[in-house]
Design an enzyme around this catalytic site. Structure first.
Site, PDB file in Angstrom:
ATOM      1  N   GLU A 144       6.076 -11.049  -5.979  1.00 40.22           N
ATOM      2  CA  GLU A 144       5.134 -10.971  -7.160  1.00 40.22           C
ATOM      3  C   GLU A 144       6.012 -10.399  -8.371  1.00 40.22           C
ATOM      4  O   GLU A 144       5.441 -10.621  -9.367  1.00 40.22           O
ATOM      5  CB  GLU A 144       3.713 -10.303  -7.024  1.00 40.22           C
ATOM      6  N   SER A 171     -17.131  -8.169 -30.941  1.00 37.36           N
ATOM      7  CA  SER A 171     -16.530  -7.144 -31.443  1.00 37.36           C
ATOM      8  C   SER A 171     -15.222  -7.676 -32.271  1.00 37.36           C
ATOM      9  O   SER A 171     -14.613  -6.733 -32.980  1.00 37.36           O
ATOM     10  CB  SER A 171     -16.046  -6.146 -30.319  1.00 37.36           C
ATOM     11  N   GLY A 172     -14.804  -8.657 -32.011  1.00 37.04           N
ATOM     12  CA  GLY A 172     -13.499  -9.163 -32.801  1.00 37.04           C
ATOM     13  C   GLY A 172     -12.291  -9.112 -31.764  1.00 37.04           C
ATOM     14  O   GLY A 172     -11.331  -9.500 -32.390  1.00 37.04           O
ATOM     15  N   GLY A 173     -12.631  -8.511 -30.653  1.00 44.34           N
ATOM     16  CA  GLY A 173     -11.491  -8.311 -29.683  1.00 44.34           C
ATOM     17  C   GLY A 173     -11.392  -9.606 -28.898  1.00 44.34           C
ATOM     18  O   GLY A 173     -12.382 -10.506 -28.924  1.00 44.34           O
ATOM     19  N   VAL A 174     -10.429  -9.761 -27.987  1.00 46.96           N
ATOM     20  CA  VAL A 174      -9.954 -11.121 -27.469  1.00 46.96           C
ATOM     21  C   VAL A 174     -10.994 -11.442 -26.498  1.00 46.96           C
ATOM     22  O   VAL A 174     -11.725 -12.526 -26.564  1.00 46.96           O
ATOM     23  CB  VAL A 174      -8.863 -10.649 -26.534  1.00 46.96           C
ATOM     24  N   ASP A 175     -11.565 -10.678 -25.593  1.00 44.32           N
ATOM     25  CA  ASP A 175     -12.733 -10.976 -24.674  1.00 44.32           C
ATOM     26  C   ASP A 175     -13.996 -11.499 -25.326  1.00 44.32           C
ATOM     27  O   ASP A 175     -14.382 -12.621 -24.899  1.00 44.32           O
ATOM     28  CB  ASP A 175     -12.671  -9.702 -23.605  1.00 44.32           C
ATOM     29  N   SER A 176     -14.466 -10.640 -26.030  1.00 46.80           N
ATOM     30  CA  SER A 176     -15.610 -11.129 -26.528  1.00 46.80           C
ATOM     31  C   SER A 176     -15.518 -12.425 -27.468  1.00 46.80           C
ATOM     32  O   SER A 176     -16.433 -13.258 -27.612  1.00 46.80           O
ATOM     33  CB  SER A 176     -16.439 -10.044 -27.403  1.00 46.80           C
ATOM     34  N   SER A 177     -14.566 -12.671 -28.061  1.00 48.41           N
ATOM     35  CA  SER A 177     -14.380 -13.798 -28.826  1.00 48.41           C
ATOM     36  C   SER A 177     -14.179 -14.998 -28.153  1.00 48.41           C
ATOM     37  O   SER A 177     -14.856 -15.842 -28.238  1.00 48.41           O
ATOM     38  CB  SER A 177     -12.675 -13.665 -29.865  1.00 48.41           C
ATOM     39  N   CYS A 212       5.114  -6.287   1.940  1.00 46.55           N
ATOM     40  CA  CYS A 212       5.422  -4.713   2.118  1.00 46.55           C
ATOM     41  C   CYS A 212       4.742  -3.993   3.133  1.00 46.55           C
ATOM     42  O   CYS A 212       4.695  -4.374   4.205  1.00 46.55           O
ATOM     43  CB  CYS A 212       5.241  -4.005   0.597  1.00 46.55           C
ATOM     44  N   TYR A 213       3.687  -3.233   2.594  1.00 48.81           N
ATOM     45  CA  TYR A 213       2.914  -2.505   3.636  1.00 48.81           C
ATOM     46  C   TYR A 213       2.014  -3.542   4.546  1.00 48.81           C
ATOM     47  O   TYR A 213       1.743  -3.234   5.826  1.00 48.81           O
ATOM     48  CB  TYR A 213       1.781  -1.530   2.982  1.00 48.81           C
ATOM     49  N   GLY A 268       0.723  -1.261  -0.028  1.00 49.02           N
ATOM     50  CA  GLY A 268      -0.017   0.007   0.045  1.00 49.02           C
ATOM     51  C   GLY A 268       0.784   1.203  -0.009  1.00 49.02           C
ATOM     52  O   GLY A 268       1.909   1.121   0.393  1.00 49.02           O
ATOM     53  N   LYS A 272      -6.493 -11.403 -17.835  1.00 46.16           N
ATOM     54  CA  LYS A 272      -6.386 -11.511 -19.587  1.00 46.16           C
ATOM     55  C   LYS A 272      -5.757 -12.694 -19.855  1.00 46.16           C
ATOM     56  O   LYS A 272      -5.868 -13.262 -20.682  1.00 46.16           O
ATOM     57  CB  LYS A 272      -5.647  -9.966 -19.862  1.00 46.16           C
ATOM     58  N   HIS A 313       8.913  -7.631  -2.460  1.00 46.02           N
ATOM     59  CA  HIS A 313       7.754  -7.928  -3.224  1.00 46.02           C
ATOM     60  C   HIS A 313       8.006  -9.316  -4.109  1.00 46.02           C
ATOM     61  O   HIS A 313       8.737  -9.221  -5.337  1.00 46.02           O
ATOM     62  CB  HIS A 313       7.401  -6.962  -4.351  1.00 46.02           C
TER      63      HIS A 313
END
Ligand code: XMP
Length: 516
Positions: free
Chosen positions: A170, A222-228, A82-83, A55, A372, A168
């Site tokens: 990560e 839409s042809g984008g990744v998510d909707s595809s 960290c925080y 944080g 993603k 960190h």
């Protein structure tokens, strides 16, 4: 069966989603919750482990996020980062002080053993970013790592399953960060690694079938990744009960509309409805040059066409959308990142309201729990072409924001051709994976040139390529000169009406990625 759950408790640091992604990469399902989530709610979720994030604050700031001491009575294995590390020490009676010198960047730490550090060499490099440090540990805890400037770089109380690291794990700069997270999840919490993408597909398909029954589902593609990927999953679950509506406003890249149509009609079982409406858009955009007005018109026309098509299809059953997890996360700093509510409609990455007269039985978001990278993994497993799954971001208003000034059919054609040549050369050059986004722009500038013995007065093409982590800031890509030379040569020779090429060397800020 629900997946075993890890909760990432968000105290507002910048790497919170990264922590959650790393946990998922370890095969453990996790969700991000705000730091002020009531203890009762945390308890009811029965997490097998909790991670306190970093944080921006000092634990002594009045406004800094805190946690009730009673949290630690719940007995949930917890890792503070960290925080989160300082907060754990402070809340349990330890002391936190300001460092004489902040630690920032790659720092060497040494550890003296403990479950978190099993299979981690005694000395390794980690990523530090802090100005406070734990100067006195709570009773019953022992410090088990330090750096030159930080006496307590990690501490633990195995009896209570409480662990903390000042650095960190990560971040990839922490050499053994992944091992440390893995040790916490598997050896401290006892996760078994039940978050697997193949299982996700099977269980989601099962759940979708149960939820949908024999009803219909409409999805805006839409042809984008998510909707595809959402379309691919729904198709697997319910086949022809799914109708995908694809609005082609004529502002997509060269051949993209046909590629989307071919992919979804040939590879997937569904009803595919394509609406070609370039002329409608060109008419609405005639004479318009102001960027904001262009955006507004493109957005409004798009949804007019889209909702009209849905009315025509009959708005019955469910409405599906490709919302993904980062769209929904409520940040510990307030609701900055996400939009939270499932009632908002996401199409072309813009949030819009569903018109009042359109009423579905409900909204379905099959990717609502995925990051993603996970969406892409699911897409690959579903057999969606690599080109679609790894598609670079493309703005909702399409080439409309890359044609400066008035948009005409001729300009769209020139830009589509130029953009296709540029992308082709980048692909051939082998540097594609280093670039996050690369495209051509038509700045509506004509310049004098010479072609053979003739004077020309034709279009300038600008090319743009950026590297970035999150698109909030971006740098222009250092494309090798010989690649630029080839691109310039091909653009002037192969694309009619192009006689000059410039490379955009503006970073963001002060520029933006798109020109409009
Ligand atoms: P800017 O130009 O704001 O772009 O630096 C950052 C990223 O966002 C994309 N972008 C959009 N995406 N609708 C979208 O879905 C839009 O209106 C839009 N405008 C910009 C841009 O391509 C880049 O990836």
């Amino acid at each position: 069966m629900a997946n075993q759950l890890c909760i990432v408790l968000d105290f507002g640091g910048q790497y919170n989603q990264l922590i959650a992604r790393r946990v998922r990469e370890c095969g453990v399902y996790c969700e991000i919750k705000r730091f002020d989530t009531p203890l009762e709610e945390i308890k009811a979720l029965s997490p097998m482990g909790v991670i306190f994030t970093g944080g921006p604050n000092s634990v002594y700031d009045e406004t800094s996020p805190h946690i009730a001491k009673e949290y630690f009575d719940l007995g949930i294995p917890t890792l503070g980062i960290c925080y989160g590390c300082q907060l754990m020490a402070y809340t349990l009676g330890g002391t936190v002080e300001s460092c004489t010198r902040s630690e920032y960047g790659k720092i060497e730490v040494s550890h003296s053993g403990g479950t978190l550090f099993s299979n981690v060499p005694e000395k390794s490099v980690v990523w530090m970013s802090h100005t406070d440090f734990v100067s006195k540990l709570p009773e019953g805890f022992r410090g088990n790592a330090s750096s030159a400037d930080c006496p307590v770089a990690a501490f633990e109380c195995p009896e209570r399953k409480l662990y903390a690291v000042q650095f960190h794990p990560e971040v990839t700069h922490s050499q053994f960060g992944k091992e440390i997270l893995h040790n916490f999840l598997y050896d401290v919490c006892g996760f078994t690694g039940d978050w697997v993408m193949d299982d996700f597909i099977d269980s989601t398909v099962r759940k979708l079938r149960e939820q949908i029954g024999d009803k219909k589902v409409i999805l805006g593609l839409s042809g984008g990744v998510d909707s595809s990927v959402a379309a691919g999953l729904l198709s697997r679950a319910i086949g022809k009960q799914l109708t995908c509506v694809f609005v082609d406003q004529g502002l997509m890249r060269k051949d993209e509309g046909n590629f989307v149509e071919e992919t979804f009609t040939k590879l997937f079982d569904m009803n595919f409805v394509r609406v070609n409406c370039q002329q409608k858009f060109l008419t609405a955009l005639k004479g318009v040059t102001d960027p904001e007005q262009k955006r507004k018109i493109i957005g409004t026309e798009f949804y007019n066409v889209f909702w009209d098509k849905i009315r025509e299809q009959g708005a019955e059953g469910f409405f599906a959308q490709g919302t993904i997890y980062p769209d929904r996360i409520e940040s510990g700093k307030g609701n900055q990142a996400g939009h939270g509510s499932t009632a908002v409609i996401k199409t072309h990455h813009n949030m819009v309201k569903m018109p009042d007269d359109i009423k579905f039985d409900g909204v379905i978001e099959p990717l609502g729990d995925l990051f993603k990278d996970e969406v892409r993994a699911v897409g690959e497993k579903l057999g969606i072409p690599h080109e679609l799954v790894w598609r670079q971001p493309f703005p909702g208003p399409g080439l409309g924001v890359r044609i400066i000034g008035e948009i005409t059919e001729e300009k769209i054609k020139i830009l589509q051709e130029a953009d296709a040549v540029f992308r082709d050369e980048i692909r051939k050059s082998g540097i594609e994976s280093e670039l996050k986004q690369f495209f051509a722009v038509l700045p509506d500038v004509r310049t004098v040139g010479v072609m053979g013995d003739h004077r020309t007065y034709d279009h300038l093409i600008a090319i743009r390529a950026v590297t970035t982590d999150d698109f909030m800031t971006a740098d222009w890509a250092r494309i090798p000169y010989d690649v630029l030379a080839k691109v310039s040569n091909r653009l002037c020779n192969e694309v009619e009406h192009v006689n000059r090429v410039v490379y955009d060397i503006t970073s963001k800020p002060p520029g933006t990625v798109e020109w409009e």
